[in-house]
Motif scaffolding. Structure first.
Motif, mmCIF file in Angstrom:
data_model
loop_
_atom_site.group_PDB
_atom_site.id
_atom_site.type_symbol
_atom_site.label_atom_id
_atom_site.label_comp_id
_atom_site.label_asym_id
_atom_site.label_seq_id
_atom_site.Cartn_x
_atom_site.Cartn_y
_atom_site.Cartn_z
ATOM 1 N N ARG A 141 0.851 -1.194 0.000
ATOM 2 C CA ARG A 141 0.000 0.000 0.000
ATOM 3 C C ARG A 141 0.882 1.238 0.000
ATOM 4 N NH1 ARG A 141 -5.274 -1.004 0.722
ATOM 5 N NH2 ARG A 141 -5.730 1.199 0.983
ATOM 6 N N PRO A 142 1.270 1.707 -1.188
ATOM 7 C CA PRO A 142 2.198 2.844 -1.249
ATOM 8 C C PRO A 142 1.658 4.099 -0.576
ATOM 9 C CG PRO A 142 1.394 2.242 -3.454
ATOM 10 C CD PRO A 142 0.929 1.183 -2.511
ATOM 11 N N GLU A 143 0.336 4.174 -0.403
ATOM 12 C CA GLU A 143 -0.260 5.374 0.198
ATOM 13 C C GLU A 143 -0.315 5.290 1.725
ATOM 14 O OE1 GLU A 143 -1.755 2.961 -1.229
ATOM 15 O OE2 GLU A 143 -3.846 2.700 -0.661
ATOM 16 N N ALA A 144 0.181 4.185 2.292
ATOM 17 C CA ALA A 144 0.063 3.995 3.741
ATOM 18 C C ALA A 144 0.717 5.139 4.514
ATOM 19 C CB ALA A 144 0.706 2.666 4.146
ATOM 20 N N ALA A 145 -0.032 5.726 5.436
ATOM 21 C CA ALA A 145 0.476 6.848 6.227
ATOM 22 C C ALA A 145 0.918 6.389 7.603
ATOM 23 C CB ALA A 145 -0.607 7.918 6.368
ATOM 24 N N ARG A 146 0.555 5.169 7.949
ATOM 25 C CA ARG A 146 0.827 4.694 9.292
ATOM 26 C C ARG A 146 1.451 3.314 9.258
ATOM 27 N NH1 ARG A 146 -3.644 7.665 9.414
ATOM 28 N NH2 ARG A 146 -3.800 9.171 11.095
ATOM 29 N N CYS A 147 2.225 3.002 10.288
ATOM 30 C CA CYS A 147 2.685 1.635 10.456
ATOM 31 C C CYS A 147 1.468 0.775 10.826
ATOM 32 C CB CYS A 147 3.764 1.564 11.533
ATOM 33 S SG CYS A 147 3.170 1.962 13.185
ATOM 34 N N LEU A 148 1.656 -0.520 10.768
ATOM 35 C CA LEU A 148 0.513 -1.415 10.987
ATOM 36 C C LEU A 148 -0.115 -1.210 12.359
ATOM 37 C CD1 LEU A 148 1.626 -4.808 9.414
ATOM 38 C CD2 LEU A 148 -0.293 -3.357 8.721
ATOM 39 N N LYS A 149 0.730 -0.995 13.360
ATOM 40 C CA LYS A 149 0.250 -0.850 14.728
ATOM 41 C C LYS A 149 -0.643 0.390 14.854
ATOM 42 C CE LYS A 149 2.212 -0.854 19.324
ATOM 43 N NZ LYS A 149 2.881 0.369 19.733
ATOM 44 N N CYS A 150 -0.173 1.516 14.331
ATOM 45 C CA CYS A 150 -0.954 2.749 14.432
ATOM 46 C C CYS A 150 -2.190 2.671 13.538
ATOM 47 C CB CYS A 150 -0.098 3.952 14.043
ATOM 48 S SG CYS A 150 1.251 4.243 15.197
ATOM 49 N N GLN A 151 -2.064 1.996 12.397
ATOM 50 C CA GLN A 151 -3.217 1.847 11.523
ATOM 51 C C GLN A 151 -4.320 1.063 12.228
ATOM 52 O OE1 GLN A 151 -3.486 3.158 8.191
ATOM 53 N NE2 GLN A 151 -5.588 2.744 8.731
ATOM 54 N N ALA A 152 -3.919 0.016 12.913
ATOM 55 C CA ALA A 152 -4.912 -0.803 13.636
ATOM 56 C C ALA A 152 -5.609 0.043 14.708
ATOM 57 C CB ALA A 152 -4.208 -2.004 14.272
ATOM 58 N N ALA A 153 -4.827 0.858 15.418
ATOM 59 C CA ALA A 153 -5.396 1.726 16.446
ATOM 60 C C ALA A 153 -6.338 2.749 15.812
ATOM 61 C CB ALA A 153 -4.282 2.422 17.219
ATOM 62 N N TRP A 154 -5.915 3.306 14.681
ATOM 63 C CA TRP A 154 -6.697 4.301 13.957
ATOM 64 C C TRP A 154 -8.017 3.698 13.481
ATOM 65 C CZ3 TRP A 154 -7.202 9.276 13.084
ATOM 66 C CH2 TRP A 154 -7.777 9.741 11.906
ATOM 67 N N ASP A 155 -7.939 2.528 12.864
ATOM 68 C CA ASP A 155 -9.154 1.857 12.386
ATOM 69 C C ASP A 155 -10.107 1.601 13.552
ATOM 70 O OD1 ASP A 155 -8.274 1.883 9.823
ATOM 71 O OD2 ASP A 155 -7.574 -0.191 9.818
ATOM 72 N N HIS A 156 -9.537 1.246 14.664
ATOM 73 C CA HIS A 156 -10.339 0.943 15.841
ATOM 74 C C HIS A 156 -11.087 2.194 16.313
ATOM 75 C CE1 HIS A 156 -11.532 -1.166 19.411
ATOM 76 N NE2 HIS A 156 -11.145 -0.152 20.148
ATOM 77 N N VAL A 157 -10.403 3.333 16.318
ATOM 78 C CA VAL A 157 -11.006 4.605 16.746
ATOM 79 C C VAL A 157 -12.139 5.000 15.815
ATOM 80 C CG1 VAL A 157 -10.586 7.083 16.930
ATOM 81 C CG2 VAL A 157 -8.959 5.469 17.927
ATOM 82 N N ARG A 158 -11.913 4.830 14.520
ATOM 83 C CA ARG A 158 -12.913 5.279 13.554
ATOM 84 C C ARG A 158 -14.151 4.407 13.529
ATOM 85 N NH1 ARG A 158 -10.423 6.307 7.850
ATOM 86 N NH2 ARG A 158 -9.578 4.270 8.298
ATOM 87 N N ARG A 159 -14.011 3.174 14.001
ATOM 88 C CA ARG A 159 -15.128 2.256 13.899
ATOM 89 C C ARG A 159 -16.180 2.496 14.954
ATOM 90 N NH1 ARG A 159 -12.167 -2.622 13.233
ATOM 91 N NH2 ARG A 159 -11.593 -2.045 11.145
#
Ligand SMILES: [Zn+2]
Length: 116
Positions: free
Chosen positions: A98-116
């Motif tokens: 995912r060349p557009e990834a702005a976050r490492c996997l750990k922060c992405q998981a946390a981010w997804d969790h917040v948005r859900r």
């Protein structure tokens, strides 16, 4: 991660998404949906599923396009490949997928969790 390679990759993804959005947006010529579709027609059921699918695809393409443009901006600013949350490098394997990834996997998981 080579910046020139990353830019090329992002621009390719962006162009592809531009095309998808144009095509999907153009085929978007239905009237309002929902209440008065006969529930027992297989044909209409198929068309509706088709419409929902291209809707979802359009939405996914548009939101990914925003991420790609954002990644290009970070590239210009020299911040590409660094997690926007924790500041650590985003693994190259992730940027390949995912060349557009702005976050490492750990922060992405946390981010997804917040948005859900
Ligand atoms: Zn992070």
């Amino acid at each position: 991660m080579d910046v020139a390679v990353a830019r090329k990759r992002l621009e390719e993804v962006r162009d592809e998404l531009d095309r998808s959005v144009a095509v999907l947006g153009r085929s978007d010529q239905r009237s309002e949906r929902g209440t008065d579709y006969p529930q027992d027609s297989a044909d209409i059921g198929t068309n509706l599923a088709e419409t929902d699918r291209s809707d979802a695809m359009l939405e996914a393409a548009q939101s990914r396009r925003v991420l790609v443009l954002d990644a290009l901006r970070r590239l210009d600013e020299g911040r590409y490949g660094v997690c926007v949350d924790c500041g650590k490098p985003v693994p190259e394997s992730r940027l390949k997928a995912r060349p557009e990834a702005a976050r490492c996997l750990k922060c992405q998981a946390a981010w997804d969790h917040v948005r859900r």
